[in-house]
Write a protein that holds these residues in place. Structure first.
Motif, mmCIF file in Angstrom:
data_model
loop_
_atom_site.group_PDB
_atom_site.id
_atom_site.type_symbol
_atom_site.label_atom_id
_atom_site.label_comp_id
_atom_site.label_asym_id
_atom_site.label_seq_id
_atom_site.Cartn_x
_atom_site.Cartn_y
_atom_site.Cartn_z
ATOM 1 N N VAL A 1 0.834 -1.202 0.000
ATOM 2 C CA VAL A 1 0.000 0.000 0.000
ATOM 3 C C VAL A 1 0.869 1.252 0.000
ATOM 4 C CG1 VAL A 1 -1.628 1.340 1.392
ATOM 5 C CG2 VAL A 1 -2.006 -1.091 1.033
ATOM 6 N N LEU A 2 1.892 1.274 0.823
ATOM 7 C CA LEU A 2 2.764 2.450 0.871
ATOM 8 C C LEU A 2 3.552 2.638 -0.413
ATOM 9 C CD1 LEU A 2 4.237 2.587 4.460
ATOM 10 C CD2 LEU A 2 2.570 4.086 3.401
ATOM 11 N N SER A 3 3.932 1.564 -1.069
ATOM 12 C CA SER A 3 4.691 1.712 -2.306
ATOM 13 C C SER A 3 3.840 2.264 -3.431
ATOM 14 C CB SER A 3 5.325 0.378 -2.711
ATOM 15 O OG SER A 3 4.313 -0.548 -3.053
ATOM 16 N N GLY A 4 2.516 2.172 -3.322
ATOM 17 C CA GLY A 4 1.623 2.698 -4.343
ATOM 18 C C GLY A 4 1.326 4.170 -4.182
ATOM 19 N N CYS A 5 1.708 4.764 -3.066
ATOM 20 C CA CYS A 5 1.446 6.176 -2.817
ATOM 21 C C CYS A 5 2.502 7.029 -3.516
ATOM 22 C CB CYS A 5 1.481 6.475 -1.327
ATOM 23 S SG CYS A 5 0.218 5.610 -0.397
ATOM 24 N N SER A 6 2.075 8.162 -4.004
ATOM 25 C CA SER A 6 3.034 9.059 -4.636
ATOM 26 C C SER A 6 3.596 10.018 -3.591
ATOM 27 C CB SER A 6 2.369 9.838 -5.764
ATOM 28 O OG SER A 6 1.328 10.628 -5.246
ATOM 29 N N LEU A 7 4.823 10.385 -3.783
ATOM 30 C CA LEU A 7 5.500 11.313 -2.896
ATOM 31 C C LEU A 7 6.024 12.491 -3.695
ATOM 32 C CD1 LEU A 7 7.599 8.714 -0.896
ATOM 33 C CD2 LEU A 7 5.527 9.848 -0.130
ATOM 34 N N PRO A 8 6.153 13.654 -3.078
ATOM 35 C CA PRO A 8 6.736 14.795 -3.787
ATOM 36 C C PRO A 8 8.175 14.486 -4.189
ATOM 37 C CG PRO A 8 5.824 15.476 -1.679
ATOM 38 C CD PRO A 8 5.736 13.995 -1.735
ATOM 39 N N PRO A 9 8.655 15.081 -5.269
ATOM 40 C CA PRO A 9 10.034 14.827 -5.692
ATOM 41 C C PRO A 9 11.038 15.402 -4.699
ATOM 42 C CG PRO A 9 9.059 16.562 -7.015
ATOM 43 C CD PRO A 9 7.969 16.013 -6.150
ATOM 44 N N GLU A 10 12.215 14.780 -4.643
ATOM 45 C CA GLU A 10 13.272 15.279 -3.751
ATOM 46 C C GLU A 10 13.710 16.677 -4.160
ATOM 47 O OE1 GLU A 10 16.554 12.616 -3.469
ATOM 48 O OE2 GLU A 10 15.271 10.920 -2.965
ATOM 49 N N ASN A 11 13.918 16.871 -5.456
ATOM 50 C CA ASN A 11 14.277 18.185 -5.998
ATOM 51 C C ASN A 11 13.090 18.707 -6.783
ATOM 52 O OD1 ASN A 11 16.966 17.938 -5.050
ATOM 53 N ND2 ASN A 11 17.440 16.657 -6.820
ATOM 54 N N PRO A 12 12.706 19.957 -6.579
ATOM 55 C CA PRO A 12 11.558 20.503 -7.309
ATOM 56 C C PRO A 12 11.777 20.427 -8.823
ATOM 57 C CG PRO A 12 12.272 22.012 -5.592
ATOM 58 C CD PRO A 12 13.287 20.934 -5.673
ATOM 59 N N LEU A 13 10.700 20.118 -9.520
ATOM 60 C CA LEU A 13 10.748 20.065 -10.979
ATOM 61 C C LEU A 13 10.667 21.478 -11.539
ATOM 62 C CD1 LEU A 13 8.250 17.117 -11.390
ATOM 63 C CD2 LEU A 13 10.709 17.027 -11.751
ATOM 64 N N SER A 14 11.276 21.689 -12.686
ATOM 65 C CA SER A 14 11.276 23.006 -13.312
ATOM 66 C C SER A 14 10.397 22.978 -14.556
ATOM 67 C CB SER A 14 12.698 23.419 -13.697
ATOM 68 O OG SER A 14 13.170 22.593 -14.733
ATOM 69 N N ARG A 15 10.193 24.147 -15.099
ATOM 70 C CA ARG A 15 9.417 24.256 -16.336
ATOM 71 C C ARG A 15 10.140 23.536 -17.482
ATOM 72 N NH1 ARG A 15 5.346 28.582 -17.903
ATOM 73 N NH2 ARG A 15 5.142 28.245 -20.129
ATOM 74 N N GLN A 16 11.457 23.497 -17.448
ATOM 75 C CA GLN A 16 12.230 22.772 -18.466
ATOM 76 C C GLN A 16 11.976 21.275 -18.382
ATOM 77 O OE1 GLN A 16 16.009 24.194 -17.263
ATOM 78 N NE2 GLN A 16 15.972 25.984 -18.615
ATOM 79 N N ASP A 17 11.853 20.735 -17.174
ATOM 80 C CA ASP A 17 11.520 19.321 -17.008
ATOM 81 C C ASP A 17 10.168 19.015 -17.640
ATOM 82 O OD1 ASP A 17 13.847 18.736 -15.506
ATOM 83 O OD2 ASP A 17 12.871 19.434 -13.671
ATOM 84 N N LEU A 18 9.210 19.906 -17.434
ATOM 85 C CA LEU A 18 7.889 19.719 -18.020
ATOM 86 C C LEU A 18 7.939 19.852 -19.538
ATOM 87 C CD1 LEU A 18 4.918 19.213 -17.321
ATOM 88 C CD2 LEU A 18 4.623 21.687 -17.217
ATOM 89 N N ALA A 19 8.745 20.762 -20.049
ATOM 90 C CA ALA A 19 8.862 20.964 -21.500
ATOM 91 C C ALA A 19 9.461 19.737 -22.189
ATOM 92 C CB ALA A 19 9.700 22.200 -21.795
ATOM 93 N N LEU B 1 2.989 22.105 -12.716
ATOM 94 C CA LEU B 1 4.228 22.013 -11.935
ATOM 95 C C LEU B 1 3.972 22.123 -10.439
ATOM 96 C CD1 LEU B 1 6.882 23.996 -13.969
ATOM 97 C CD2 LEU B 1 6.910 21.582 -13.370
ATOM 98 N N ASN B 2 3.095 23.024 -10.035
ATOM 99 C CA ASN B 2 2.775 23.162 -8.614
ATOM 100 C C ASN B 2 2.198 21.869 -8.057
ATOM 101 O OD1 ASN B 2 3.664 25.793 -8.362
ATOM 102 N ND2 ASN B 2 1.660 26.676 -8.815
ATOM 103 N N ALA B 3 1.289 21.243 -8.811
ATOM 104 C CA ALA B 3 0.689 19.987 -8.356
ATOM 105 C C ALA B 3 1.732 18.872 -8.297
ATOM 106 C CB ALA B 3 -0.459 19.598 -9.275
ATOM 107 N N LEU B 4 2.600 18.795 -9.302
ATOM 108 C CA LEU B 4 3.645 17.764 -9.309
ATOM 109 C C LEU B 4 4.621 17.948 -8.147
ATOM 110 C CD1 LEU B 4 4.585 17.331 -13.067
ATOM 111 C CD2 LEU B 4 3.767 15.565 -11.527
ATOM 112 N N ASN B 5 4.999 19.171 -7.872
ATOM 113 C CA ASN B 5 5.958 19.424 -6.803
ATOM 114 C C ASN B 5 5.343 19.238 -5.413
ATOM 115 O OD1 ASN B 5 8.292 19.926 -8.294
ATOM 116 N ND2 ASN B 5 7.658 22.021 -8.705
ATOM 117 N N ARG B 6 4.024 19.393 -5.291
ATOM 118 C CA ARG B 6 3.356 19.180 -4.006
ATOM 119 C C ARG B 6 3.004 17.719 -3.772
ATOM 120 N NH1 ARG B 6 -0.156 23.462 -5.219
ATOM 121 N NH2 ARG B 6 -1.680 21.855 -5.632
ATOM 122 N N GLN B 7 2.475 17.043 -4.808
ATOM 123 C CA GLN B 7 1.902 15.718 -4.620
ATOM 124 C C GLN B 7 2.694 14.596 -5.276
ATOM 125 O OE1 GLN B 7 -1.938 16.407 -6.257
ATOM 126 N NE2 GLN B 7 -2.629 17.596 -4.514
ATOM 127 N N GLY B 8 3.550 14.914 -6.218
ATOM 128 C CA GLY B 8 4.332 13.881 -6.893
ATOM 129 C C GLY B 8 3.659 13.302 -8.113
#
Length: 85
Positions: free
Chosen positions: A11-29, A47-54
């Motif tokens: 169950v815990l392995s299925g949960c998403s976690l925020p990234p260790e390093n914040p993602l940038s707009r370049q990562d999304l591009a 990006l805000n949702a990805l950096n908060r929730q993973g």
């Protein structure tokens, strides 16, 4: 006791976690999602949702078909998959 421990671990392995390093707009591009899909959400909101929730699930269109687009932050970057709505 052991089956409960195995279940808890799965169950815990299925949960998403925020990234260790914040993602940038370049990562999304690098994912090219705004070229492949028609998405209404702004890149900043995604990006805000990805950096908060993973992970984030968006509604969009791919080749005139409605789809759900799942973005998951990993240690290698952003993983993209889509599913029919």
């Amino acid at each position: 006791m052991l089956p409960a421990l195995v279940f808890f671990t799965l169950v815990l392995s299925g949960c998403s976690l925020p990234p260790e390093n914040p993602l940038s707009r370049q990562d999304l591009a690098r994912t090219n999602i705004y070229r492949l899909y028609q998405i209404e959400e702004s890149p900043e909101a995604v990006l805000n949702a990805l950096n908060r929730q993973g992970e984030v699930v968006l509604e969009g269109h791919y080749r005139q078909r409605p789809v759900y687009i799942k973005l998951l932050s990993t240690s290698e970057g952003i993983e993209v998959s889509h599913y029919n709505r």
